[in-house]
Design a protein around this motif. Sequence first.
Motif, PDB file in Angstrom:
ATOM      1  N   ARG A   1       0.844  -1.199   0.000  1.00 22.45           N
ATOM      2  CA  ARG A   1       0.000   0.000   0.000  1.00 22.45           C
ATOM      3  C   ARG A   1       0.879   1.248   0.000  1.00 22.45           C
ATOM      4  NH1 ARG A   1      -4.674  -0.334  -1.482  1.00 22.45           N
ATOM      5  NH2 ARG A   1      -5.217   1.516  -0.361  1.00 22.45           N
ATOM      6  N   VAL A   2       2.024   1.156   0.689  1.00 20.48           N
ATOM      7  CA  VAL A   2       2.933   2.298   0.829  1.00 20.48           C
ATOM      8  C   VAL A   2       4.346   1.768   0.694  1.00 20.48           C
ATOM      9  CG1 VAL A   2       3.703   4.175   2.333  1.00 20.48           C
ATOM     10  CG2 VAL A   2       1.334   3.372   2.484  1.00 20.48           C
ATOM     11  N   GLU A   3       5.185   2.502  -0.020  1.00 20.15           N
ATOM     12  CA  GLU A   3       6.606   2.156  -0.091  1.00 20.15           C
ATOM     13  C   GLU A   3       7.431   3.428   0.037  1.00 20.15           C
ATOM     14  OE1 GLU A   3       8.063   1.551  -4.481  1.00 20.15           O
ATOM     15  OE2 GLU A   3       6.151   0.507  -4.223  1.00 20.15           O
ATOM     16  N   LEU A   4       8.701   3.250   0.328  1.00 22.19           N
ATOM     17  CA  LEU A   4       9.627   4.360   0.514  1.00 22.19           C
ATOM     18  C   LEU A   4      10.666   4.364  -0.590  1.00 22.19           C
ATOM     19  CD1 LEU A   4      10.373   3.738   4.293  1.00 22.19           C
ATOM     20  CD2 LEU A   4       8.855   5.496   3.371  1.00 22.19           C
ATOM     21  N   THR A   5      11.048   5.535  -1.046  1.00 22.38           N
ATOM     22  CA  THR A   5      12.205   5.629  -1.930  1.00 22.38           C
ATOM     23  C   THR A   5      13.455   5.469  -1.060  1.00 22.38           C
ATOM     24  OG1 THR A   5      12.472   8.015  -1.670  1.00 22.38           O
ATOM     25  CG2 THR A   5      11.015   7.256  -3.476  1.00 22.38           C
ATOM     26  N   PRO A   6      14.595   5.157  -1.657  1.00 23.87           N
ATOM     27  CA  PRO A   6      15.830   5.081  -0.871  1.00 23.87           C
ATOM     28  C   PRO A   6      16.134   6.379  -0.105  1.00 23.87           C
ATOM     29  CG  PRO A   6      16.162   4.037  -2.995  1.00 23.87           C
ATOM     30  CD  PRO A   6      14.805   4.710  -3.039  1.00 23.87           C
ATOM     31  N   ARG A   7      15.853   7.538  -0.722  1.00 30.43           N
ATOM     32  CA  ARG A   7      16.088   8.821  -0.025  1.00 30.43           C
ATOM     33  C   ARG A   7      15.201   8.953   1.207  1.00 30.43           C
ATOM     34  NH1 ARG A   7      15.842  12.148  -5.460  1.00 30.43           N
ATOM     35  NH2 ARG A   7      13.719  11.489  -5.158  1.00 30.43           N
ATOM     36  N   ALA A   8      13.952   8.535   1.095  1.00 29.45           N
ATOM     37  CA  ALA A   8      13.041   8.609   2.238  1.00 29.45           C
ATOM     38  C   ALA A   8      13.495   7.672   3.349  1.00 29.45           C
ATOM     39  CB  ALA A   8      11.618   8.294   1.803  1.00 29.45           C
ATOM     40  N   ALA A   9      13.913   6.464   2.984  1.00 26.40           N
ATOM     41  CA  ALA A   9      14.378   5.500   3.987  1.00 26.40           C
ATOM     42  C   ALA A   9      15.622   6.024   4.702  1.00 26.40           C
ATOM     43  CB  ALA A   9      14.658   4.157   3.333  1.00 26.40           C
ATOM     44  N   GLU A  10      16.536   6.627   3.963  1.00 26.11           N
ATOM     45  CA  GLU A  10      17.753   7.185   4.562  1.00 26.11           C
ATOM     46  C   GLU A  10      17.421   8.309   5.548  1.00 26.11           C
ATOM     47  OE1 GLU A  10      21.403   9.973   3.105  1.00 26.11           O
ATOM     48  OE2 GLU A  10      20.808   8.364   1.744  1.00 26.11           O
ATOM     49  N   LEU A  11      16.509   9.194   5.162  1.00 24.81           N
ATOM     50  CA  LEU A  11      16.112  10.286   6.049  1.00 24.81           C
ATOM     51  C   LEU A  11      15.408   9.742   7.293  1.00 24.81           C
ATOM     52  CD1 LEU A  11      15.857  13.254   6.764  1.00 24.81           C
ATOM     53  CD2 LEU A  11      13.848  13.369   5.256  1.00 24.81           C
ATOM     54  N   LEU A  12      14.558   8.745   7.127  1.00 26.01           N
ATOM     55  CA  LEU A  12      13.887   8.158   8.288  1.00 26.01           C
ATOM     56  C   LEU A  12      14.882   7.545   9.258  1.00 26.01           C
ATOM     57  CD1 LEU A  12      10.736   6.540   6.679  1.00 26.01           C
ATOM     58  CD2 LEU A  12      10.789   8.434   8.306  1.00 26.01           C
ATOM     59  N   CYS A  13      15.931   6.931   8.738  1.00 22.39           N
ATOM     60  CA  CYS A  13      16.964   6.352   9.597  1.00 22.39           C
ATOM     61  C   CYS A  13      17.628   7.448  10.431  1.00 22.39           C
ATOM     62  CB  CYS A  13      17.979   5.599   8.746  1.00 22.39           C
ATOM     63  SG  CYS A  13      19.076   4.554   9.704  1.00 22.39           S
ATOM     64  N   ARG A  14      17.951   8.578   9.809  1.00 19.70           N
ATOM     65  CA  ARG A  14      18.551   9.700  10.544  1.00 19.70           C
ATOM     66  C   ARG A  14      17.580  10.285  11.567  1.00 19.70           C
ATOM     67  NH1 ARG A  14      19.955  12.008   5.459  1.00 19.70           N
ATOM     68  NH2 ARG A  14      18.957  13.941   6.097  1.00 19.70           N
ATOM     69  N   LEU A  15      16.322  10.447  11.167  1.00 23.40           N
ATOM     70  CA  LEU A  15      15.329  11.005  12.073  1.00 23.40           C
ATOM     71  C   LEU A  15      15.077  10.066  13.252  1.00 23.40           C
ATOM     72  CD1 LEU A  15      12.747  12.475   9.519  1.00 23.40           C
ATOM     73  CD2 LEU A  15      14.367  13.751  10.955  1.00 23.40           C
ATOM     74  N   ARG A  16      15.113   8.762  13.006  1.00 20.93           N
ATOM     75  CA  ARG A  16      14.916   7.789  14.087  1.00 20.93           C
ATOM     76  C   ARG A  16      16.022   7.908  15.127  1.00 20.93           C
ATOM     77  NH1 ARG A  16      15.302   5.039  18.011  1.00 20.93           N
ATOM     78  NH2 ARG A  16      14.355   3.002  18.362  1.00 20.93           N
ATOM     79  N   THR A  17      17.267   8.103  14.670  1.00 24.52           N
ATOM     80  CA  THR A  17      18.391   8.259  15.596  1.00 24.52           C
ATOM     81  C   THR A  17      18.187   9.475  16.497  1.00 24.52           C
ATOM     82  OG1 THR A  17      19.907   7.209  14.053  1.00 24.52           O
ATOM     83  CG2 THR A  17      20.895   8.618  15.721  1.00 24.52           C
ATOM     84  N   GLU A  18      17.652  10.524  15.932  1.00 26.74           N
ATOM     85  CA  GLU A  18      17.475  11.776  16.671  1.00 26.74           C
ATOM     86  C   GLU A  18      16.203  11.824  17.519  1.00 26.74           C
ATOM     87  OE1 GLU A  18      17.278  16.532  15.601  1.00 26.74           O
ATOM     88  OE2 GLU A  18      18.257  15.154  14.211  1.00 26.74           O
ATOM     89  N   HIS A  19      15.118  11.208  17.030  1.00 25.78           N
ATOM     90  CA  HIS A  19      13.800  11.394  17.659  1.00 25.78           C
ATOM     91  C   HIS A  19      13.172  10.128  18.234  1.00 25.78           C
ATOM     92  CE1 HIS A  19      13.597  15.525  16.176  1.00 25.78           C
ATOM     93  NE2 HIS A  19      14.054  15.062  15.029  1.00 25.78           N
TER      94      HIS A  19
END
Length: 119
Positions: free
Chosen positions: A7-25
Amino acid sequence: MDEETPRVELTPRAAELLCRLRTEHGPLMFHQSGGCCDGSAPMCYPDGEFRTGGSDVLLAELAVEGVPEPVTFWMSRSQYEAWSHTRLIVDVVPGRGSGFSLEAPEGVRFLTRSRVVDA
């Protein structure tokens, strides 16, 4: 839509940003609004910060490499009814989105693209 079509997928750029945001938040969630606060952009929050309820649909639990728990993706039920025939692709583009979404200070914003799928 068959069960194998995400239903939903992520581009590689979105996945990379989510990884960084997860580390911070910490753990994360998305909610795609129906027009408030930045059009209909997917908004990223710390998990549980945006209250969901009976007027929302959980579309996906996204696995992201480097993120220990899935990132949930919610949409308002009324918007889901209009988009139920699509697959959503979350991407990242330059520019500032809403101040409520976690990526706002990064100088980028999440954007949803869609593809029509067979019923």
